[in-house]
Design a protein around this motif. Structure first.
Motif, mmCIF file in Angstrom:
data_model
loop_
_atom_site.group_PDB
_atom_site.id
_atom_site.type_symbol
_atom_site.label_atom_id
_atom_site.label_comp_id
_atom_site.label_asym_id
_atom_site.label_seq_id
_atom_site.Cartn_x
_atom_site.Cartn_y
_atom_site.Cartn_z
ATOM 1 N N TRP A 167 0.840 -1.188 0.000
ATOM 2 C CA TRP A 167 0.000 0.000 0.000
ATOM 3 C C TRP A 167 0.880 1.244 0.000
ATOM 4 O O TRP A 167 1.919 1.275 0.657
ATOM 5 N N VAL A 168 0.441 2.274 -0.693
ATOM 6 C CA VAL A 168 1.111 3.571 -0.641
ATOM 7 C C VAL A 168 0.456 4.394 0.463
ATOM 8 O O VAL A 168 -0.755 4.617 0.441
ATOM 9 N N VAL A 169 1.259 4.835 1.413
ATOM 10 C CA VAL A 169 0.768 5.577 2.574
ATOM 11 C C VAL A 169 0.975 7.079 2.358
ATOM 12 O O VAL A 169 2.077 7.525 2.024
ATOM 13 N N TYR A 170 -0.103 7.848 2.572
ATOM 14 C CA TYR A 170 -0.065 9.308 2.563
ATOM 15 C C TYR A 170 -0.436 9.766 3.976
ATOM 16 O O TYR A 170 -1.497 9.387 4.490
ATOM 17 N N LYS A 171 0.388 10.608 4.571
ATOM 18 C CA LYS A 171 0.189 10.973 5.971
ATOM 19 C C LYS A 171 0.378 12.478 6.129
ATOM 20 O O LYS A 171 1.323 13.060 5.576
ATOM 21 N N ALA A 172 -0.524 13.134 6.884
ATOM 22 C CA ALA A 172 -0.459 14.592 7.053
ATOM 23 C C ALA A 172 -0.896 14.969 8.465
ATOM 24 O O ALA A 172 -1.973 14.579 8.914
ATOM 25 N N PRO A 173 -0.082 15.739 9.201
ATOM 26 C CA PRO A 173 -0.431 16.152 10.562
ATOM 27 C C PRO A 173 -1.516 17.219 10.576
ATOM 28 O O PRO A 173 -1.859 17.790 9.543
ATOM 29 N N ASN A 174 -2.034 17.503 11.769
ATOM 30 C CA ASN A 174 -3.024 18.576 11.901
ATOM 31 C C ASN A 174 -2.419 19.949 11.657
ATOM 32 O O ASN A 174 -3.121 20.881 11.263
ATOM 33 N N SER A 175 -1.118 20.088 11.906
ATOM 34 C CA SER A 175 -0.460 21.382 11.754
ATOM 35 C C SER A 175 0.887 21.202 11.071
ATOM 36 O O SER A 175 1.643 20.289 11.394
ATOM 37 N N GLY A 176 1.161 22.068 10.120
ATOM 38 C CA GLY A 176 2.420 22.054 9.384
ATOM 39 C C GLY A 176 2.350 23.159 8.350
ATOM 40 O O GLY A 176 1.449 23.994 8.368
ATOM 41 N N GLU A 177 3.284 23.161 7.419
ATOM 42 C CA GLU A 177 3.273 24.164 6.367
ATOM 43 C C GLU A 177 2.108 23.903 5.409
ATOM 44 O O GLU A 177 1.846 22.762 5.029
ATOM 45 N N THR A 178 1.401 24.965 5.015
ATOM 46 C CA THR A 178 0.285 24.855 4.083
ATOM 47 C C THR A 178 0.553 25.742 2.870
ATOM 48 O O THR A 178 1.538 26.477 2.824
ATOM 49 N N HIS A 179 -0.361 25.680 1.886
ATOM 50 C CA HIS A 179 -0.162 26.406 0.636
ATOM 51 C C HIS A 179 -1.381 27.255 0.305
ATOM 52 O O HIS A 179 -2.511 26.913 0.646
ATOM 53 N N GLY A 180 -1.140 28.357 -0.390
ATOM 54 C CA GLY A 180 -2.230 29.212 -0.826
ATOM 55 C C GLY A 180 -3.032 29.725 0.346
ATOM 56 O O GLY A 180 -2.498 30.127 1.370
ATOM 57 N N THR A 181 -4.340 29.702 0.211
ATOM 58 C CA THR A 181 -5.224 30.174 1.270
ATOM 59 C C THR A 181 -5.694 29.056 2.180
ATOM 60 O O THR A 181 -6.512 29.272 3.067
ATOM 61 N N SER A 182 -5.175 27.843 1.980
ATOM 62 C CA SER A 182 -5.641 26.703 2.761
ATOM 63 C C SER A 182 -5.167 26.781 4.209
ATOM 64 O O SER A 182 -4.061 27.238 4.503
ATOM 65 N N ASN A 183 -6.020 26.296 5.119
ATOM 66 C CA ASN A 183 -5.657 26.177 6.526
ATOM 67 C C ASN A 183 -5.041 24.815 6.838
ATOM 68 O O ASN A 183 -4.638 24.578 7.976
ATOM 69 N N ASN A 184 -4.976 23.928 5.857
ATOM 70 C CA ASN A 184 -4.750 22.515 6.132
ATOM 71 C C ASN A 184 -3.497 21.947 5.459
ATOM 72 O O ASN A 184 -3.123 22.370 4.365
#
Length: 358
Positions: free
Chosen positions: A81-98
């Motif tokens: 399986w290919v795993v994609y993982k993202a924390p609640n807080s980190g660097e974001t892009h554009g106007t996104s909060n996420n």
């Protein structure tokens, strides 16, 4: 046999015995065990995409690339399986909060183009903290269609969401209007349930939750989606063993939301109530280039719900400490078993664009 020949014979015998020894075999085995299986070995279409990691790093094409914190291969029984993982807080892009660990297609295409994206996946984790009154809490987006032009809005987002303490979560999809005029502040999403609830079902208090959905999808339970856009119409198909298959269609080039009177009741409650009550241009996304996205786009963040009751979750972030977030369950993790992409030949290059969008 003279002395020289005898010594050569003994040396050769020693080499043979050493190479055949259990210790030598163990060393060979250890060497083989270090061979890396990359995500591009499991789903070999990485040349079609660019990759952003949950740290904010812009990887570009992800052929023979892995990162053990965000993007790697894991083995489950007989399956990679290919795993994609993202924390609640980190660097974001554009106007996104996420944050996101997500692929963005390198080419854009017209809604009149034949374009298709498929995936078989399971969600391994969503954030365990957040404000239950906030619709985006405990959710992750696992597939998108995004506009590359105009307001850069999103005609499709596919969500998975599970409340804390529940075994089953919900799968639902969103259509975001392509707001009429130059001001995009009135944009809003309309949510449609696939299995379980839609986006609008929230808790009455910060830590109280609705009843668990009877027909929901559990963490670790496989499901598949198929997105096809052809001659201006978006066709969606969702399947999962033991669940009813669901299909949907949505016109991307003729809007049904061109007047205030046409704004749905769900939108009135969620978005108009906080000042987002725009209307859509008549031709919707007809004049814009679109592209696919796929991975884990974490919808839970640490921003105060007072800023936006739909998108600001107030979740734990530990000051952006990624490892602490992982240790405490404050992250999104999605496993993909298979995926495919097809776009007819009239698509054009979208290189570099993805670092700007939501």
């Amino acid at each position: 046999m003279n002395l020289t020949i005898r010594l050569l014979f003994l040396a050769l015998l020693s080499i043979i015995l050493t190479n055949c020894s259990p210790e030598s075999s163990a060393k060979d085995s250890d060497t083989q065990a270090t061979v890396t299986t990359y995500p591009s070995d499991v789903i070999p279409f990485m040349e079609e995409w660019n990759l952003i990691l949950g740290s904010g790093e812009n990887v570009g094409q992800a052929n023979r690339f892995e990162h053990q914190d965000f993007f790697y291969v894991t083995h489950d029984g007989e399956t990679n399986w290919v795993v994609y993982k993202a924390p609640n807080s980190g660097e974001t892009h554009g106007t996104s909060n996420n944050t996101r660990t997500e692929l963005a297609q390198r080419k854009k295409w017209s809604p009149m183009t034949n374009a298709k994206l498929t995936a078989t996946l399971k969600v391994a984790n969503v954030s365990t903290t957040g404000d239950a009154r906030v619709a985006a809490s405990y959710a992750v987006v696992v597939g998108q269609i995004h506009s590359a032009d105009g307001h850069e809005n999103e005609p499709l987002k596919i969500f998975y969401k599970k409340f804390p303490g529940h075994t089953k979560g919900s799968v639902f999809w969103h259509y975001e209007i392509n707001t009429a005029g130059d001001d995009n502040s009135g944009r809003w999403d309309y949510s449609t349930a696939v299995w379980g609830y839609d986006f609008s079902v929230v808790g009455r208090e910060e830590s109280t939750y609705p009843e668990e959905p009877e027909d929901g999808i559990a963490l670790g339970e496989e499901f598949s989606y198929e997105i096809e856009v052809k001659e201006g119409i978006m066709y969606l198909k969702f399947t999962s063993e033991g669940h009813e298959s669901k299909t949907f269609t949505k016109n991307l080039i003729v809007s049904e939301y061109t007047t205030v009177a046409a704004i749905p009741e769900q939108t009135q409650k969620l978005f108009v109530s906080i000042g987002q009550g725009g209307v859509e241009r008549e031709n919707a996304y007809a004049a814009e280039g679109l592209f696919f996205k796929q991975g884990a786009y974490n919808q839970t963040n640490g921003k105060s719900p007072e800023l936006n009751k739909n998108w600001c979750s107030g979740a734990e972030t530990y000051g952006g400490d990624i490892q602490k977030q992982y240790e405490t369950g404050n992250y999104a993790e999605v496993w993909f078993k298979t995926a495919s992409i097809f776009v007819s030949k009239d698509a054009v290059s979208n290189e570099g664009y993805f670092i700007k969008n939501d």
